[in-house]
Scaffold this motif. Sequence first.
Motif, mmCIF file in Angstrom:
data_model
loop_
_atom_site.group_PDB
_atom_site.id
_atom_site.type_symbol
_atom_site.label_atom_id
_atom_site.label_comp_id
_atom_site.label_asym_id
_atom_site.label_seq_id
_atom_site.Cartn_x
_atom_site.Cartn_y
_atom_site.Cartn_z
ATOM 1 N N ILE A 20 0.839 -1.199 0.000
ATOM 2 C CA ILE A 20 0.000 0.000 0.000
ATOM 3 C C ILE A 20 0.876 1.251 0.000
ATOM 4 O O ILE A 20 0.651 2.195 -0.768
ATOM 5 C CB ILE A 20 -0.941 0.001 1.225
ATOM 6 C CG1 ILE A 20 -1.963 -1.127 1.107
ATOM 7 C CG2 ILE A 20 -1.636 1.345 1.362
ATOM 8 C CD1 ILE A 20 -2.925 -1.209 2.263
ATOM 9 N N GLU A 21 1.896 1.266 0.854
ATOM 10 C CA GLU A 21 2.757 2.439 0.945
ATOM 11 C C GLU A 21 3.510 2.669 -0.361
ATOM 12 O O GLU A 21 3.709 3.806 -0.797
ATOM 13 C CB GLU A 21 3.753 2.269 2.089
ATOM 14 C CG GLU A 21 4.652 3.490 2.294
ATOM 15 C CD GLU A 21 5.606 3.302 3.456
ATOM 16 O OE1 GLU A 21 6.463 4.164 3.653
ATOM 17 O OE2 GLU A 21 5.488 2.269 4.159
ATOM 18 N N LYS A 22 3.900 1.571 -1.010
ATOM 19 C CA LYS A 22 4.685 1.677 -2.245
ATOM 20 C C LYS A 22 3.843 2.204 -3.398
ATOM 21 O O LYS A 22 4.296 3.049 -4.184
ATOM 22 C CB LYS A 22 5.269 0.307 -2.588
ATOM 23 C CG LYS A 22 6.143 0.314 -3.832
ATOM 24 C CD LYS A 22 6.708 -1.077 -4.080
ATOM 25 C CE LYS A 22 7.563 -1.105 -5.341
ATOM 26 N NZ LYS A 22 8.117 -2.447 -5.610
ATOM 27 N N LEU A 23 2.598 1.728 -3.520
ATOM 28 C CA LEU A 23 1.776 2.070 -4.677
ATOM 29 C C LEU A 23 0.833 3.248 -4.419
ATOM 30 O O LEU A 23 0.545 4.018 -5.340
ATOM 31 C CB LEU A 23 0.945 0.851 -5.110
ATOM 32 C CG LEU A 23 1.761 -0.355 -5.581
ATOM 33 C CD1 LEU A 23 0.848 -1.520 -5.915
ATOM 34 C CD2 LEU A 23 2.589 0.027 -6.819
ATOM 35 N N LEU A 24 0.346 3.377 -3.187
ATOM 36 C CA LEU A 24 -0.639 4.422 -2.907
ATOM 37 C C LEU A 24 -0.062 5.581 -2.105
ATOM 38 O O LEU A 24 -0.716 6.609 -1.939
ATOM 39 C CB LEU A 24 -1.840 3.827 -2.153
ATOM 40 C CG LEU A 24 -2.583 2.688 -2.869
ATOM 41 C CD1 LEU A 24 -3.756 2.210 -2.023
ATOM 42 C CD2 LEU A 24 -3.061 3.148 -4.240
ATOM 43 N N GLY A 25 1.152 5.419 -1.593
ATOM 44 C CA GLY A 25 1.785 6.492 -0.834
ATOM 45 C C GLY A 25 1.384 6.488 0.634
ATOM 46 O O GLY A 25 0.518 5.734 1.072
ATOM 47 N N ASN A 26 2.070 7.328 1.392
ATOM 48 C CA ASN A 26 1.781 7.444 2.818
ATOM 49 C C ASN A 26 0.431 8.131 3.032
ATOM 50 O O ASN A 26 0.053 9.030 2.286
ATOM 51 C CB ASN A 26 2.876 8.250 3.532
ATOM 52 C CG ASN A 26 4.201 7.511 3.544
ATOM 53 O OD1 ASN A 26 4.227 6.295 3.682
ATOM 54 N ND2 ASN A 26 5.301 8.242 3.397
ATOM 55 N N LEU A 27 -0.253 7.680 4.071
ATOM 56 C CA LEU A 27 -1.541 8.265 4.401
ATOM 57 C C LEU A 27 -1.466 8.778 5.836
ATOM 58 O O LEU A 27 -1.259 8.003 6.771
ATOM 59 C CB LEU A 27 -2.657 7.203 4.282
ATOM 60 C CG LEU A 27 -4.098 7.707 4.270
ATOM 61 C CD1 LEU A 27 -4.336 8.598 3.056
ATOM 62 C CD2 LEU A 27 -5.070 6.539 4.239
ATOM 63 N N LYS A 28 -1.613 10.093 5.994
ATOM 64 C CA LYS A 28 -1.561 10.666 7.329
ATOM 65 C C LYS A 28 -2.791 10.283 8.135
ATOM 66 O O LYS A 28 -3.825 9.920 7.572
ATOM 67 C CB LYS A 28 -1.439 12.190 7.237
ATOM 68 C CG LYS A 28 -0.141 12.664 6.597
ATOM 69 C CD LYS A 28 -0.088 14.181 6.529
ATOM 70 C CE LYS A 28 1.212 14.653 5.871
ATOM 71 N NZ LYS A 28 1.261 16.123 5.769
ATOM 72 N N LYS A 29 -2.661 10.397 9.460
ATOM 73 C CA LYS A 29 -3.759 9.988 10.345
ATOM 74 C C LYS A 29 -5.037 10.779 10.057
ATOM 75 O O LYS A 29 -6.138 10.204 10.007
ATOM 76 C CB LYS A 29 -3.342 10.186 11.808
ATOM 77 C CG LYS A 29 -4.383 9.748 12.825
ATOM 78 C CD LYS A 29 -4.555 8.235 12.829
ATOM 79 C CE LYS A 29 -5.492 7.777 13.941
ATOM 80 N NZ LYS A 29 -4.911 7.954 15.287
#
Length: 487
Positions: free
Chosen positions: A415-424
């Motif tokens: 998820i982090e690799k393809l969709l990027g970081n998601l903040k809280k």
Amino acid sequence: MRDISNIAPSTPKKQKLHSTLITPTKQITSGLLSPASTPTKTSITDSNKGVARLFTAPSTPTKSTSKPSIYTQAKALFQRGSADYTSPLVSREVEALCLNRFLLDNITNHTSNSLYISGPPGTGKTAQINVSFKALSSGQNIKINGATAKVIQINCMTLNAPEHIFHEIYSQVVGTLSISYRKRKTFDDLVQLLNNKELELNSVVVVLDEMDCLITRDQQILFELFRIATPTSDTNTKLVLIGISNALDLTDKFLPRLKRNGLNPQALQFLPYTFEQIKAVIIGKLRSLIPDEDKENCADDIPIFHPSAIQLCCKKSASITGDLRKAFDMVYKSIEVVEENTKKKNKDISSLTWLDCPKVLIPHVAKICSSSFGQKSLSSLNLLQKAVLCCLFTHQGQDINVNTLYDFYIKQPDIEKLLGNLKKGEFLEIISALESTSVVTLGEKKLLKCNVFNVDIGNKIIRPNVPFDDVIKSIGDVGILKRIVGK
């Protein structure tokens, strides 16, 4: 309009039907007639009998004597654009106090100043300003302790270009809305007008709704406006500027730049309505349907709505955006459903009172929630929403809260690799969107002993509210989502 005062009585015999229908563009009032004058008579043809009849034209329009039904009265309270606001708005007492003090201080002290009001849509920004002006002004002018101020309200979305704002303000100050478009008034023209001693105004209060529409690349338009609305401004007529914006990030991006340039507008933020605030507003409006003589003996009664139905409506509205207008829409449509059901039972709704009318119940509100904000198709969810939903299904059968789900989500490498970081904060927005469309449900943690309305969303238990098979169908051939759910 055609003059009918000298038509001879024999005229209607030769007159065609369509020529006797007069468009009521102007109304003749009794004040224009002398006491001894005879009312004008007009002839129309009775289509059923084929004969001419004479009708005396009434001096005033005929008004229906029938009283609107209790449902019609209730819907009028929640119709968008209704102006039955009290001063201050319910649950906006603090904001009203700040706004009124700002207006009174600057108008009475004859000073220029600026106020920036921010907040999400439907939080009462424009409504509270209108209420404050209504309480302070007479028409378009405010008169306080001998000081006179002209009120100008402009929605910046209606401007073709940001620089036209100076022309619009200038036009409304001098009283004409359309000065020659060949030469629009500029910032210098507006300053010159405010310096004109013949203007006979102490202050001009300018309210700019949707102010973010004036943002340009160099932000010169806004800087010039706030520059002439500073306490150090030496114009003869003082400019009191109130800017309103829905953009939540504009405060952080724009205000610091103003302050770095020596411009310090005051700031007032309208936060989204909470469950309790929405409930207070709705109950207050519904209780206005109770006659004054009955209010003392019916202190706890609520017309039209069952208390549990109000609870559901307010919770749903607060969980979406805290937009009071959406809550009003839900109440309005729920009343419509009950009204239609009552009519189908051949009941005379005009004879019903607030005491004996069928009430809005939970099923009625649930029906509106389903149709208006309703069960969103899983296929229409975006990729991030589907990813969160798939992570939730990996814990199916377990009671986990939102914080635990977030910790699990950010640890997924794909998820982090393809969709990027998601903040809280972004993750919580996704959860709120899924909950508002009934894809997931949020409940309180069983062992948490505290007020249900003060519990942070991160501690709430989250459960899927859609079948697992439907989720699998919605993700299709997206490999990353398949891996999350183990398919």
